[in-house]
Design a protein around this motif. Structure first.
Motif, PDB file in Angstrom:
ATOM      1  N   ALA A 152     105.689  51.003  66.170  1.00 47.94           N
ATOM      2  CA  ALA A 152     105.084  49.690  65.954  1.00 47.94           C
ATOM      3  C   ALA A 152     104.064  49.371  67.050  1.00 47.94           C
ATOM      4  CB  ALA A 152     106.175  48.621  65.911  1.00 47.94           C
ATOM      5  N   CYS A 164      99.995  48.655  66.719  1.00 47.37           N
ATOM      6  CA  CYS A 164      99.259  47.570  67.371  1.00 47.37           C
ATOM      7  C   CYS A 164      98.070  48.111  68.150  1.00 47.37           C
ATOM      8  CB  CYS A 164     100.185  46.795  68.312  1.00 47.37           C
ATOM      9  SG  CYS A 164     101.288  45.622  67.502  1.00 47.37           S
ATOM     10  N   SER A 215     102.295  43.437  64.488  1.00 46.42           N
ATOM     11  CA  SER A 215     102.880  44.441  63.614  1.00 46.42           C
ATOM     12  C   SER A 215     104.328  44.020  63.351  1.00 46.42           C
ATOM     13  CB  SER A 215     102.839  45.838  64.244  1.00 46.42           C
ATOM     14  OG  SER A 215     103.237  46.820  63.313  1.00 46.42           O
ATOM     15  N   VAL A 264     104.891  42.974  68.592  1.00 43.77           N
ATOM     16  CA  VAL A 264     105.686  43.682  67.595  1.00 43.77           C
ATOM     17  C   VAL A 264     106.878  42.798  67.253  1.00 43.77           C
ATOM     18  CG1 VAL A 264     107.254  45.625  67.239  1.00 43.77           C
ATOM     19  CG2 VAL A 264     105.019  46.007  68.285  1.00 43.77           C
TER      20      VAL A 264
END
Length: 339
Positions: free
Chosen positions: A148, A152, A177, A218
């Motif tokens: 993740a 990003c 994300s 995230v």
């Protein structure tokens, strides 16, 4: 010949199940592209929208002005893909991000959004890029949080050449994300966790503006089971939406009555498609399980019959082992565990 047919049938069913699973996975990833679904996710997971009504997020902030679209599809050669918003769906939401050396990455849903402003904020619009991923495997062989963060980083670096050029780093948009994990381990269930950049003074108390470093977040959304702790809000909404066991009518009822999500033609079709595919995957799995059980039972029965013949002296252990396609030592060891 019979063995060959059994192998061919098993292979055919395995291929069929794999295809069904792939279609089910694709259907699962399509549902979050609905604008009202995205609005619920944004309200529950993105700080900038927590105080906004869901309908306002869907109508006003998703893919709003000044432009509608996603930032480049290639990290090495950025270009822009524009999407239609017909029937409240982000079309073409599988944005592709690729390099010549790193292969291809497909984002489930990736879109631009405008963040709400307070009266105290400047006139310039705050723009975000948001990525939403539906993930069935919580442990695919690597930590999902690292993947993740990589997503990003990709979304930030891909802004070069489309959002900013040369040293215009002040124009970089913040990226999110959001990962919706449908089958997390028990200790992660019914949790929403955000990972972001925070300022931690080491010497002195210098204070940089938050918007100059708070550029990526995230959010891991780990779903759980009904009736368990924290099963409410966005966690309940997404569990109902992405459940592989709930019937389509039950899903539509809960989404409409509890969360105010009207069943548009597109959303209703996608919910029904996902439920049908889910049932197909289950039935394929049950059928394969039955066939494996029968085959295992036949093999065990054959061994027991041979072992009985060896035990009463009718058959030598060497002959029995050969018929069972085992070594003599393996056959003897198995007999000890049986009698």
């Amino acid at each position: 010949m019979e063995n060959q047919r059994m192998v061919e049938n098993h292979l055919a069913h395995t291929i069929g199940q794999t295809e069904n699973e792939a279609r089910y996975d694709k259907a699962t990833k399509k549902l979050p592209a609905n604008k009202l679904v995205l609005a619920h996710i944004m309200k529950g997971c993105v700080e900038e929208y927590r105080s906004c009504p869901v309908h306002e997020i869907a109508e006003k902030y998703i893919e709003g002005e000044p432009e509608i679209g996603t930032v480049g599809v290639h990290a090495d050669d950025t270009n822009r893909v524009h999407h239609s918003t017909a029937d409240s769906t982000i079309s073409g939401s599988n944005s592709e991000d690729a390099t010549l050396t790193e292969g291809t990455i497909y984002y489930d849903v990736r879109f631009n959004a405008i963040a709400p402003k307070s009266d105290a904020e400047p006139e310039e619009l705050i723009r975000l890029i948001i990525n939403v991923e539906a993930q069935n495997k919580f442990k695919p062989g690597y930590p999902l949080t690292k993947r993740a963060i990589y997503y990003c980083s990709r979304m930030i670096s891909a802004q070069h050449g489309s959002v900013f050029t040369k040293s215009e780093y002040g124009k970089i948009k913040k990226v999110y994300s959001i990962w919706v994990c449908t089958n997390p381990p028990e200790e992660f269930q019914n949790s929403v966790t955000q990972y972001s950049i925070k300022a931690e003074p080491i010497v002195g108390n210098a204070a940089e503006k938050v918007e100059n470093y708070d550029l990526m977040s995230v959010v891991m959304v780990c779903l759980g089971k009904p009736g368990t702790e924290n099963y409410t809000g966005i966690l309940k909404f997404l569990e109902v939406l992405l459940s592989s066991s709930r019937a389509a009518e039950e899903k539509k009822k809960i989404l409409t009555e509890d969360f105010g999500v009207p069943m548009t033609t597109t959303l209703e079709r996608e919910v029904l498609e996902m439920c049908n595919l889910s049932q197909g995957v289950k039935e394929e799995g049950i059928e394969i399980g039955i066939r494996k059980g029968i085959k295992q039972g036949v093999e065990e029965g054959k061994f027991l019959a041979l072992a009985e013949l060896v035990k009463d002296g009718t058959l030598s252990v060497e002959v029995a082992a050969a018929k069972a396609k085992m070594t003599v030592d393996e056959f003897k060891k198995a007999m000890k565990g049986t009698f």
